[in-house]
Motif scaffolding. Structure first.
Motif, PDB file in Angstrom:
ATOM      1  N   ASP A 242      11.216 -19.503 -34.369  1.00 13.60           N
ATOM      2  CA  ASP A 242      12.347 -18.677 -34.299  1.00 13.60           C
ATOM      3  C   ASP A 242      13.397 -19.411 -33.977  1.00 13.60           C
ATOM      4  O   ASP A 242      14.355 -18.338 -33.052  1.00 13.60           O
ATOM      5  CB  ASP A 242      11.857 -17.505 -33.158  1.00 13.60           C
ATOM      6  N   ASN A 243      13.676 -19.976 -33.474  1.00 17.82           N
ATOM      7  CA  ASN A 243      14.614 -20.938 -33.088  1.00 17.82           C
ATOM      8  C   ASN A 243      15.041 -22.035 -34.031  1.00 17.82           C
ATOM      9  O   ASN A 243      16.119 -23.196 -34.505  1.00 17.82           O
ATOM     10  CB  ASN A 243      15.238 -21.799 -31.830  1.00 17.82           C
ATOM     11  N   SER A 244      15.323 -21.269 -35.876  1.00 17.60           N
ATOM     12  CA  SER A 244      15.905 -22.266 -36.606  1.00 17.60           C
ATOM     13  C   SER A 244      17.934 -22.058 -36.828  1.00 17.60           C
ATOM     14  O   SER A 244      18.363 -23.053 -37.066  1.00 17.60           O
ATOM     15  CB  SER A 244      15.988 -21.521 -37.752  1.00 17.60           C
ATOM     16  N   HIS A 250      23.771 -22.163 -25.905  1.00 20.63           N
ATOM     17  CA  HIS A 250      23.101 -24.188 -25.629  1.00 20.63           C
ATOM     18  C   HIS A 250      23.586 -25.312 -26.111  1.00 20.63           C
ATOM     19  O   HIS A 250      23.494 -26.339 -25.175  1.00 20.63           O
ATOM     20  CB  HIS A 250      21.405 -23.811 -25.960  1.00 20.63           C
ATOM     21  N   ILE A 251      24.008 -24.769 -26.743  1.00 23.67           N
ATOM     22  CA  ILE A 251      25.275 -26.153 -28.170  1.00 23.67           C
ATOM     23  C   ILE A 251      25.851 -26.250 -27.523  1.00 23.67           C
ATOM     24  O   ILE A 251      26.556 -27.802 -26.582  1.00 23.67           O
ATOM     25  CB  ILE A 251      25.549 -25.771 -29.050  1.00 23.67           C
ATOM     26  N   LYS A 378      24.213 -12.773 -32.329  1.00 24.36           N
ATOM     27  CA  LYS A 378      25.108 -12.033 -32.481  1.00 24.36           C
ATOM     28  C   LYS A 378      25.579 -11.467 -31.212  1.00 24.36           C
ATOM     29  O   LYS A 378      27.276 -11.076 -31.449  1.00 24.36           O
ATOM     30  CB  LYS A 378      25.105 -11.224 -33.710  1.00 24.36           C
ATOM     31  N   THR A 379      25.516 -11.719 -30.659  1.00 23.51           N
ATOM     32  CA  THR A 379      26.154 -11.532 -29.258  1.00 23.51           C
ATOM     33  C   THR A 379      25.735 -12.229 -28.054  1.00 23.51           C
ATOM     34  O   THR A 379      26.884 -11.772 -26.977  1.00 23.51           O
ATOM     35  CB  THR A 379      25.339  -9.718 -28.496  1.00 23.51           C
ATOM     36  N   ASP A 380      25.741 -13.807 -28.644  1.00 19.82           N
ATOM     37  CA  ASP A 380      26.212 -14.704 -27.748  1.00 19.82           C
ATOM     38  C   ASP A 380      27.702 -14.764 -26.539  1.00 19.82           C
ATOM     39  O   ASP A 380      28.357 -14.973 -27.487  1.00 19.82           O
ATOM     40  CB  ASP A 380      24.960 -15.587 -28.019  1.00 19.82           C
ATOM     41  N   ALA A 381      26.957 -15.667 -25.578  1.00 20.30           N
ATOM     42  CA  ALA A 381      28.587 -15.857 -25.290  1.00 20.30           C
ATOM     43  C   ALA A 381      29.174 -16.819 -25.373  1.00 20.30           C
ATOM     44  O   ALA A 381      30.203 -16.918 -25.531  1.00 20.30           O
ATOM     45  CB  ALA A 381      28.330 -15.851 -23.796  1.00 20.30           C
ATOM     46  N   GLY A 382      28.371 -17.667 -25.695  1.00 23.56           N
ATOM     47  CA  GLY A 382      29.143 -18.989 -26.592  1.00 23.56           C
ATOM     48  C   GLY A 382      29.783 -18.864 -28.059  1.00 23.56           C
ATOM     49  O   GLY A 382      30.772 -19.953 -29.062  1.00 23.56           O
ATOM     50  N   LEU A 383      29.347 -17.642 -28.249  1.00 20.28           N
ATOM     51  CA  LEU A 383      30.011 -17.476 -29.741  1.00 20.28           C
ATOM     52  C   LEU A 383      31.858 -17.349 -29.809  1.00 20.28           C
ATOM     53  O   LEU A 383      32.217 -18.062 -30.610  1.00 20.28           O
ATOM     54  CB  LEU A 383      29.950 -16.197 -30.101  1.00 20.28           C
ATOM     55  N   SER A 430      21.986 -30.825 -31.892  1.00 17.74           N
ATOM     56  CA  SER A 430      21.107 -30.273 -33.517  1.00 17.74           C
ATOM     57  C   SER A 430      20.405 -28.938 -32.885  1.00 17.74           C
ATOM     58  O   SER A 430      20.066 -27.921 -33.726  1.00 17.74           O
ATOM     59  CB  SER A 430      20.264 -31.164 -33.690  1.00 17.74           C
ATOM     60  N   THR A 431      19.727 -29.735 -32.007  1.00 21.36           N
ATOM     61  CA  THR A 431      18.124 -28.392 -31.083  1.00 21.36           C
ATOM     62  C   THR A 431      19.047 -28.923 -29.857  1.00 21.36           C
ATOM     63  O   THR A 431      17.585 -29.390 -29.350  1.00 21.36           O
ATOM     64  CB  THR A 431      16.539 -28.828 -31.873  1.00 21.36           C
ATOM     65  N   PRO A 432      18.688 -27.518 -29.201  1.00 19.32           N
ATOM     66  CA  PRO A 432      19.242 -27.928 -28.012  1.00 19.32           C
ATOM     67  C   PRO A 432      18.090 -27.983 -26.962  1.00 19.32           C
ATOM     68  O   PRO A 432      17.194 -27.540 -27.318  1.00 19.32           O
ATOM     69  CB  PRO A 432      20.386 -26.941 -27.539  1.00 19.32           C
ATOM     70  N   LEU A 433      17.921 -28.407 -25.735  1.00 17.94           N
ATOM     71  CA  LEU A 433      17.057 -28.673 -25.104  1.00 17.94           C
ATOM     72  C   LEU A 433      16.300 -27.575 -24.247  1.00 17.94           C
ATOM     73  O   LEU A 433      15.198 -27.595 -24.611  1.00 17.94           O
ATOM     74  CB  LEU A 433      17.947 -29.452 -23.880  1.00 17.94           C
ATOM     75  N   GLU A 434      16.985 -26.074 -23.714  1.00 14.66           N
ATOM     76  CA  GLU A 434      16.425 -25.016 -24.241  1.00 14.66           C
ATOM     77  C   GLU A 434      15.060 -25.022 -25.018  1.00 14.66           C
ATOM     78  O   GLU A 434      14.628 -23.922 -24.624  1.00 14.66           O
ATOM     79  CB  GLU A 434      17.441 -23.946 -24.139  1.00 14.66           C
ATOM     80  N   ASN A 435      15.644 -25.096 -26.611  1.00  6.94           N
ATOM     81  CA  ASN A 435      14.619 -24.959 -27.022  1.00  6.94           C
ATOM     82  C   ASN A 435      13.335 -25.065 -26.849  1.00  6.94           C
ATOM     83  O   ASN A 435      12.194 -24.791 -26.927  1.00  6.94           O
ATOM     84  CB  ASN A 435      14.738 -25.810 -28.397  1.00  6.94           C
TER      85      ASN A 435
END
Length: 506
Positions: A242-244, A250-251, A378-383, A430-435
């Protein structure tokens, strides 16, 4: 007729069809090959130590779409190294990343890339048989699906709307370019079925999986759909199903960790503004948010002067680059040194010679994300700082691609007892640690080794620094035992590349 499931259709229907039509029969195939057929040749190559290595190089034939009774038959390449003597352990199936990667060059080529690839495969011989599997649609022993690339305009900055329009056009071009192919068959459910079918054809009851990046996602699909055949798994650069699309925050956290060491680099210190690299990033972001910049540079191909318009989305899309050079890129733009970046963007936008490898968008559109993750993205603070360039176009074009949505029944994790060992770098953008950390609770016999300063491809540098850890990983693949494995290892601070101009004031 090709079956195309809409977004509301349950993937359970796909799975039932796969059970009812496990392999197309000879009367249902197109061409001279039959689904389930193996063609194998033997060969030898030299290892880095000079040892003669014997291997099998083969093609496995499968239905292009198992949900269609008259599926075309396609080839998938694989290689096998047999164990010197029986070990009793399940064979290791190595699944490449990408998508659109093949590791068969390790056996067929002799350049530095092939030698490096082979060096990464060889340690797993200590476990037992090793099988390297190609991806359907990207196999030199089968087919490599591509489509021509369209040039992008230079006089406009990158934008989410333009990206989405270009991605829809690419999907339409892909379908038009391959009228004889069923592109809906290039989805992760089919990829998982390929692994199961190949393992059976090679005579294995159970297998262990090794996957990096997309290879980890592919491995997770096999574990989700066919847990009974998986003994254990080694994953790195982990991408949950679910993390494509990665969470911008996270990035951003990965970039912050890189910046902490960059701010202490003697080579970068003379260039740093108050607040360091992250302050420079914010300053560039605010400048480009206020309006694009025009930069005139020489076209490397024609020698003529070309003007490139660079905007905020161009900047946000350019941030994910190697850790050692990323701070210099940001600092160069902070000091309004845009030329190198403009030449880079000029080459990217005008590149029509290198075709697009279709497997990546076909797989990503099929994976999609759950409704909950879509909302979070779509609501992430990092946007605010990183924007949505990493995922917006794929989301906007999902309906244009022919691959069916795999559905939450496959996409969302479930509790699993399969022993899983995950390596993940905390500098991975590319695939953050949180994954990996978010996936760990779903594996009751799971372990994450956090690699401080580890980037996306982190296994090789970790094993080079900690050879004893490689021996422990081999033991894990033999037994599933994670006792004694560390929870954290550390790589040295890299030599940060300074900007290409003298420090200000000198």
């Amino acid at each position: 007729m090709t079956l195309r499931l809409d977004k509301t259709s349950s993937v359970v229907a796909v799975i039932w069809l796969l059970v009812l039509v496990p392999e197309a029969r000879a009367t249902d195939t197109v061409g001279i090959r039959k689904a389930g057929e193996l063609v194998v040749e033997t060969g030898t190559t030299k290892t880095p130590s000079g040892e003669t290595l014997r291997y099998e190089l083969g093609t496995f034939y499968v239905p292009e779409n198992r949900t269609s009774k008259r599926a075309r038959v396609i080839g998938i390449g694989f290689a096998r190294i047999r164990a010197a003597k029986p070990t009793g352990a399940a064979p290791v199936f190595i699944l490449p990343g990408g998508p659109a990667r093949s590791y068969l060059n390790a056996f067929t080529d002799h350049d530095d890339a092939a030698k490096s690839q082979l060096e990464g495969i060889l340690p797993y011989r200590a476990v037992g048989d090793v099988v390297v599997v190609d991806q359907r649609g990207y196999s030199p022993r089968g087919e490599i699906l591509t489509v021509s690339r369209r040039a992008q305009p230079l006089e406009q900055p990158r934008s989410l709307a333009a990206d989405a329009e270009a991605m829809v056009a690419l999907a339409q071009d892909a379908v038009a370019a391959h009228p004889d192919k069923d592109l809906s068959g290039y989805n992760l459910v089919e990829y998982a079925e390929d692994v199961k079918a190949l393992s059976k054809a090679l005579g294995y009851r159970r297998i262990s999986l090794s996957g990096q990046s997309f290879g980890s996602q592919w491995s997770l699909a096999v574990m989700r759909l066919h847990p009974e055949i998986v003994a254990r798994a080694l994953l790195s650069g982990v991408e949950p199903l679910d993390n494509s699309h990665d969470m911008p925050s996270h990035i951003f956290a990965s970039l912050q960790r890189i910046a902490w060491d960059a701010d202490r680099s003697p080579a970068l210190r003379p260039y740093l503004p108050r607040g360091g690299v992250m302050a420079a990033l914010r300053a560039v972001r605010e400048r480009l948010a206020a309006g694009p910049v025009e930069v005139t540079v020489q076209d490397a191909k024609t020698g003529t002067a070309r003007t490139v318009v660079l905007g905020l989305e161009d900047f946000q899309g350019a941030l994910l680059r190697p850790a050692a050079s990323w701070p210099a890129f940001v600092l160069s733009l902070y000091y309004r040194r845009y030329d190198d970046w403009a030449r880079e963007v000029l080459a990217e936008r005008q590149d029509v010679e290198e075709p697009v490898r279709l497997i990546a968008p076909l797989i990503d559109s099929s994976l999609a994300v759950s409704a909950e993750r879509r909302h979070l993205l779509k609501t992430d603070a990092g946007l605010e700082l990183l924007g949505a360039v990493d995922f917006d176009a794929l989301m906007a074009s999902e309906e244009a691609w022919p691959t069916p949505d795999i559905g939450d029944e496959v996409r969302l994790p479930v509790l699993s007892p399969i022993p899983v060992l995950m390596f993940h770098g905390d500098w991975d953008t590319s695939t953050p640690l949180e994954n990996a950390l978010g996936l760990l609770p779903w594996f009751s016999n799971g372990r994450v080794i956090q690699v401080h300063r580890g980037a996306h491809h982190t296994r090789a540098p970790v094993f080079a620094k900690y050879p004893e850890l490689l021996a422990q990983v081999v033991k894990f693949l033999k037994t599933g035992d994670t006792r004694g494995l560390p929870v954290r290892v550390e790589l040295p601070v890299p030599g940060f590349q300074p900007p290409s101009f003298p420090p200000p004031g000198q």
